[in-house]
Design an enzyme around this catalytic site. Structure first.
Site, PDB file in Angstrom:
ATOM      1  N   LYS A  49       0.833  -1.200   0.000  1.00  0.00           N
ATOM      2  CA  LYS A  49       0.000   0.000   0.000  1.00  0.00           C
ATOM      3  C   LYS A  49       0.874   1.259   0.000  1.00  0.00           C
ATOM      4  CE  LYS A  49      -3.477   2.542   2.653  1.00  0.00           C
ATOM      5  NZ  LYS A  49      -4.502   2.501   3.716  1.00  0.00           N
ATOM      6  N   HIS A  92      -9.053 -29.574 -35.202  1.00  0.00           N
ATOM      7  CA  HIS A  92      -9.893 -28.433 -34.828  1.00  0.00           C
ATOM      8  C   HIS A  92     -10.812 -28.772 -33.648  1.00  0.00           C
ATOM      9  CE1 HIS A  92      -8.344 -25.994 -38.014  1.00  0.00           C
ATOM     10  NE2 HIS A  92      -8.700 -26.871 -38.937  1.00  0.00           N
TER      11      HIS A  92
END
Length: 497
Positions: A135, A265
């Site tokens: 922070k 595919h």
């Protein structure tokens, strides 16, 4: 920011002694907690213990060590006059760097420890230190990754003990990701429901990919822990390769007998089970040799040289197997074929998919069928039933509308992705050709009309399996009876979108 004081509190102590000696040698004061302070003192590093800084002992069996204003005030203070004056008035030292990693909760729960033991592996003080430092990244550098130690030492030594703000920001980002993953692991361990009100998903990037579905798209592979497979050889994997490998291995693992699948595919074009992998491959390949070109091959047993030499006659993108003979690896090096070995068992977990700005979550489609119903006058023979169940298992991996035709536990015609089922039957029949005569046909969804059954008989199909559930089931069954086709209801649907 200039680093004058560093707080170290690490569970994983690898590399920490050398790092502490390094920062101490450039004049940075070291504060350390509990076991970290002990090992540093034993290694003759000048160090202040947390207790010496706070004037307060570690309490509650070590549950509370660093949770004190003398620590967190020093980390969270901005370097402005009001905050610095307040620290001076309270005799609190400012802390410019926090080096911390957490109790190994994730690793420990994998060892099968008890619930009480797991609770004690939940880090509180460490998480608080990291979040406080992150922070206040403009004034405090927070380090959670031991791989960063050398890099940070070099920066300090070359910059008069100063850390650039941009670099500190990057470290803070890393720190927040670290604690977020830690907390999500704990939250998911506590969860008892599959579909919680709040879903926390935390994955680590374990493999950058060659590209996405298309070369202009970027992609990476993420996993909960480590990479579950290993690429033994060949060029980098792409997004499509991963999808195809997943389908290939998911399908062949459903069989106990030697099995082979060729994926194109993300849909199977040839599947077979036989008495050995070489035979299974040849049968799978001959099921649709045109589509097999450039496909992904999956086998569920060790890939031996005999099979590899057969595969080497065609071009394939990748092969996935539980293991490979050494000669096989050498054989494919010149072709740059990707050989992929599964390193760990893949969990059958919930399936996640993006949609409409959110995600969809569902159970995996594990069950093949439920309470088979033989709905026609003619019943399938034992061999026909084996082929029906084989074909129905394969249909789970074919895009809907899916039709799979099989004979002797080998697919002979597969069609998926059609917008109506009767066309799917026509195409599958066409692909099967004469092999459709006396074959079994599986449909991933029910037949809405009897028209598909009339298409089946044109190819010579002798038996059909489908989930059932159409309002026209009776008409479909009557059509099968009139044509002398046996039909089985699986009572489980296998749509795949």
């Amino acid at each position: 920011m200039k680093v004058e004081t560093c707080l170290i509190s690490v569970s994983d102590k690898e590399g920490i002694v050398d790092f502490a000696k390094g920062i101490s040698s450039v004049g940075i004061m070291v504060i350390a907690s509990g076991g970290t302070a002990k090992i540093l003192k034993e290694s003759r590093v000048s160090v202040l213990s947390v207790e010496e800084v706070t004037g307060f002992p570690s309490i509650l069996d070590g549950r509370v060590k660093t949770l004190h204003p003398a620590i967190h005030g020093g980390i969270l203070a901005k370097r402005k006059k009001e905050h610095l004056d307040e620290l001076e008035r309270l005799s609190i030292k400012k802390i410019d760097m926090v080096v911390c990693n957490l109790y190994p909760f994730e690793e420990r729960i994998k060892e099968g420890i008890t619930q009480d033991e797991a609770i004690e592996e939940i880090d509180i003080g460490g998480v608080t230190l990291i979040r406080a430092g992150a922070k206040n990244y403009k004034y405090v550098c927070v380090v959670v990754n031991k791989e960063r130690y050398k890099e940070i030492l070099d920066i300090l030594k070359n910059n008069d003990n100063c850390i650039p703000e941009e670099f500190s920001y990057n470290l803070a980002t890393e720190a927040f990701n670290y604690t977020a993953h830690y907390d999500s692991t704990i939250a998911n361990w506590f969860l008892k429901e599959e579909f919680p009100e709040v879903l926390n998903l935390s994955y680590k990037k374990v493999l950058p990919l060659r590209y996405g579905e298309n070369p202009h798209q970027r992609a990476s592979f993420y996993a909960k822990d480590k990479l579950p497979f290993r690429k033994i050889s060949g060029r980098e994997l792409s997004y499509n390769n991963i999808l195809d490998l997943d389908s290939a291995y998911g399908l062949v693992l459903g069989f106990n007998e030697p099995a082979c699948v060729i994926i194109k595919h993300n849909s199977p074009c040839g599947v077979s089970i036989s008495d050995c992998i070489c035979s299974a491959y040849k049968l799978a390949y001959n099921a649709d040799p045109i589509s097999a070109f450039g496909g992904i091959i999956g086998v569920n047993k060790n890939l031996d040289l005999e099979t590899a030499e057969e595969i080497n006659k065609i071009f394939c993108e990748a092969i996935i197997a539980p293991s490979f003979d050494e000669d096989v690896i050498s054989l494919f090096l010149s072709k740059n074929t990707r050989l992929v070995k599964l390193e760990s068992e893949i969990d059958k977990e919930l399936k996640v998919r993006n949609a409409l700005g959110g995600i969809l979550l569902q159970d995996d489609d594990i069950k093949d069928y439920e309470n088979l119903r033989f709905v026609t006058k003619k019943k399938p023979s034992d061999d026909e039933l084996k082929d029906l169940l084989f074909a129905y298992k394969v249909s789970k991996y074919v895009k809907s509308n899916a039709i799979v035709i099989a004979k002797n536990k080998t697919t002979v015609g597969i069609c998926g992705g059609q917008t109506n089922r009767v066309d799917a039957v026509k195409i599958a029949n066409e692909r099967a050709g004469d092999k459709a005569k006396g074959a079994a046909l599986a449909s991933d969804g029910f037949f809405p009309f009897p028209d598909s059954i009339y298409e089946c008989i044109k190819g010579g199909i002798s038996s059909i399996i489908q989930p059932g559930g159409s309002i026209k089931d009776k008409e479909v069954i009557d059509a099968a009876d009139n044509l002398g086709i046996s039909m089985v209801f699986a009572n489980i649907r296998h749509f795949r979108h």
